[in-house]
Design a protein around this motif. Structure first.
Motif, PDB file in Angstrom:
ATOM      1  N   LYS A 263       0.843  -1.207   0.000  1.00  0.00           N
ATOM      2  CA  LYS A 263       0.000   0.000   0.000  1.00  0.00           C
ATOM      3  C   LYS A 263       0.874   1.251   0.000  1.00  0.00           C
ATOM      4  O   LYS A 263       0.602   2.227  -0.701  1.00  0.00           O
ATOM      5  CB  LYS A 263      -0.872   0.042   1.259  1.00  0.00           C
ATOM      6  N   HIS A 264       1.927   1.199   0.843  1.00  0.00           N
ATOM      7  CA  HIS A 264       2.849   2.318   0.994  1.00  0.00           C
ATOM      8  C   HIS A 264       3.539   2.646  -0.336  1.00  0.00           C
ATOM      9  O   HIS A 264       3.515   3.798  -0.791  1.00  0.00           O
ATOM     10  CB  HIS A 264       3.881   1.938   2.072  1.00  0.00           C
ATOM     11  N   GLU A 265       4.111   1.628  -0.962  1.00  0.00           N
ATOM     12  CA  GLU A 265       4.863   1.891  -2.198  1.00  0.00           C
ATOM     13  C   GLU A 265       3.937   2.310  -3.338  1.00  0.00           C
ATOM     14  O   GLU A 265       4.291   3.169  -4.144  1.00  0.00           O
ATOM     15  CB  GLU A 265       5.698   0.657  -2.602  1.00  0.00           C
ATOM     16  N   GLY A 267       1.250   3.945  -2.877  1.00  0.00           N
ATOM     17  CA  GLY A 267       0.958   5.344  -2.527  1.00  0.00           C
ATOM     18  C   GLY A 267       1.993   6.286  -3.119  1.00  0.00           C
ATOM     19  O   GLY A 267       1.661   7.313  -3.717  1.00  0.00           O
ATOM     20  N   HIS A 268       3.282   5.932  -2.994  1.00  0.00           N
ATOM     21  CA  HIS A 268       4.345   6.740  -3.614  1.00  0.00           C
ATOM     22  C   HIS A 268       4.160   6.785  -5.132  1.00  0.00           C
ATOM     23  O   HIS A 268       4.286   7.845  -5.748  1.00  0.00           O
ATOM     24  CB  HIS A 268       5.724   6.143  -3.298  1.00  0.00           C
ATOM     25  N   SER A 269       3.886   5.622  -5.730  1.00  0.00           N
ATOM     26  CA  SER A 269       3.702   5.569  -7.188  1.00  0.00           C
ATOM     27  C   SER A 269       2.590   6.493  -7.662  1.00  0.00           C
ATOM     28  O   SER A 269       2.641   7.041  -8.757  1.00  0.00           O
ATOM     29  CB  SER A 269       3.347   4.147  -7.635  1.00  0.00           C
ATOM     30  N   GLY A 273       3.727  11.506  -0.847  1.00  0.00           N
ATOM     31  CA  GLY A 273       4.953  11.431  -0.062  1.00  0.00           C
ATOM     32  C   GLY A 273       4.690  10.838   1.315  1.00  0.00           C
ATOM     33  O   GLY A 273       3.597  10.330   1.591  1.00  0.00           O
ATOM     34  N   HIS A 274       5.682  10.927   2.192  1.00  0.00           N
ATOM     35  CA  HIS A 274       5.539  10.342   3.535  1.00  0.00           C
ATOM     36  C   HIS A 274       4.627  11.162   4.426  1.00  0.00           C
ATOM     37  O   HIS A 274       4.526  12.384   4.291  1.00  0.00           O
ATOM     38  CB  HIS A 274       6.917  10.200   4.186  1.00  0.00           C
ATOM     39  N   SER A 275       4.010  10.455   5.371  1.00  0.00           N
ATOM     40  CA  SER A 275       3.089  11.065   6.332  1.00  0.00           C
ATOM     41  C   SER A 275       3.837  11.558   7.566  1.00  0.00           C
ATOM     42  O   SER A 275       4.922  11.081   7.887  1.00  0.00           O
ATOM     43  CB  SER A 275       2.052  10.033   6.755  1.00  0.00           C
TER      44      SER A 275
HETATM   45 ZN   LIG Z   1       8.226   5.478   1.635  1.00  0.00          ZN
END
Ligand SMILES: [Zn+2]
Length: 331
Positions: A263-265, A267-269, A273-275
């Motif tokens: 999910k995280h990666e 999200g970047h795609s 950015g980071h939370s």
């Molecule tokens: Zn990250």
């Protein structure tokens, strides 16, 4: 007696029609007339029942006048006073519809007269009218989409076409099911636009490439990514690129089957950015995540808005407050 009355009556018609103007189409009646050059305007996002103004018509005979309105927009007119108000179903968005047309009819008991009017919408600064809570949503939208934790972009990035992922590396049937589950969760958040993410069977038909394997395996596949991850404690990485303002390509490396990592990666795609919501709230976008981290409700809203059809790729940092504010007010 009848023989006397008829000629008098005829004479009356004759004298009347001789004096009549084009505005009169019946014996002794003057048509109602709209006052010339009336103009109407209203602020965008005005609420249901807000008054747009009152249309004026006169009738030389002092007949009671009745008003009706026809418009593609849901507008209401008071049939006695001519006051025009906003109906329940009308959305006033200057950015998509800067003006509304309507036809007003006035009836004096004998004749109906029509008048076309244009209602001009006035642009407002959406951000300025948001509540404190709504402004927090905008601020967090900025934080994630402008990557404020690290390099702060001058404009947002988002995909301009559906993402088609090719799964590569050590893909077990369990992991394929994990990918599908994550994509399903994402796809439900894209309901305000045309975007979607699907798995495709070949690299040739893909525009995103997900590789599951050890970091060492990335050295030969994507040397530029390997330079970044080599010797670091990363478990995944994503690099997206595009032409013009929209993203159209992504490479994702994953080394663990944990759903939150994927999910995280992704999200970047997608351009996030980071939370900074990592203490009390456990965002899936924290730079350090555990399997318990997940989409926060506010992040679901942000993904919906980022992939709303009206959110243009390349919307600048300066434009962002009002662009997000507009979507919040239209919600
Ligand atoms: Zn990250």
């Amino acid at each position: 007696m009848k023989k006397i009355i008829i000629p008098i009556f005829s004479l009356l018609i004759f004298s009347c029609s001789k004096d009549s103007t084009n505005e009169s189409n019946d014996i002794g009646n003057n048509n109602p007339e709209f006052t010339a050059n009336q103009s109407f305007s209203i602020e965008e996002h005005s609420a249901f029942e807000s008054s747009i103004g009152t249309i004026k018509a006169i009738d030389k005979d002092n007949d009671a006048l009745t008003y009706t309105i026809q418009s593609e927009a849901d507008l209401i007119i008071n049939e006695n006073t001519g006051e025009i108000t906003i109906g329940e179903n009308t959305i006033l968005d200057f950015e998509t519809t800067p003006s509304i047309s309507a036809t007003i009819s006035v009836f004096d008991g004998t004749t109906i007269v029509d008048e076309d009017i244009t209602i001009t919408l006035e642009n407002i600064e959406e951000y300025a009218v948001l509540t404190a809570e709504q402004k927090e949503l905008v601020d967090y939208f900025r934080y994630l989409t402008l990557w404020e934790d690290s390099n702060t972009l001058s404009a947002i990035q988002k995909w301009g076409a559906p993402m088609k992922i090719f799964l590569d590396g050590t893909i077990s049937s369990d992991y394929r099911a994990t990918v599908q589950s994550v994509l399903d969760q994402y796809n439900t958040l894209f309901n305000l636009g045309e975007f979607s993410i699907t798995i495709v069977d070949t690299k040739a038909e893909s525009n995103a490439h997900l590789y599951y394997g050890e970091a060492q395996e990335i050295e030969a596949l994507w040397p530029d990514m390997y330079e970044i991850i080599e010797g670091k404690a990363y478990h995944g990485y994503a690099i997206s690129s595009g032409t013009g303002l929209a993203l159209n390509n992504s490479r994702i490396w994953i080394s663990s089957p944990i759903e939150t990592l994927l999910k995280h990666e992704i999200g970047h795609s997608l351009g996030l950015g980071h939370s900074n919501k990592c203490d009390e709230e456990k965002s899936f976008l924290c730079s350090t995540i555990s399997p318990n981290n997940d989409f926060l409700d506010v992040e679901k809203e942000i993904i919906r808005f980022l992939y709303h059809e009206d959110m243009v790729p390349g919307t600048t940092a300066e434009e962002l407050n009002n662009a997000v504010g507009n979507l919040i007010l239209l919600r």
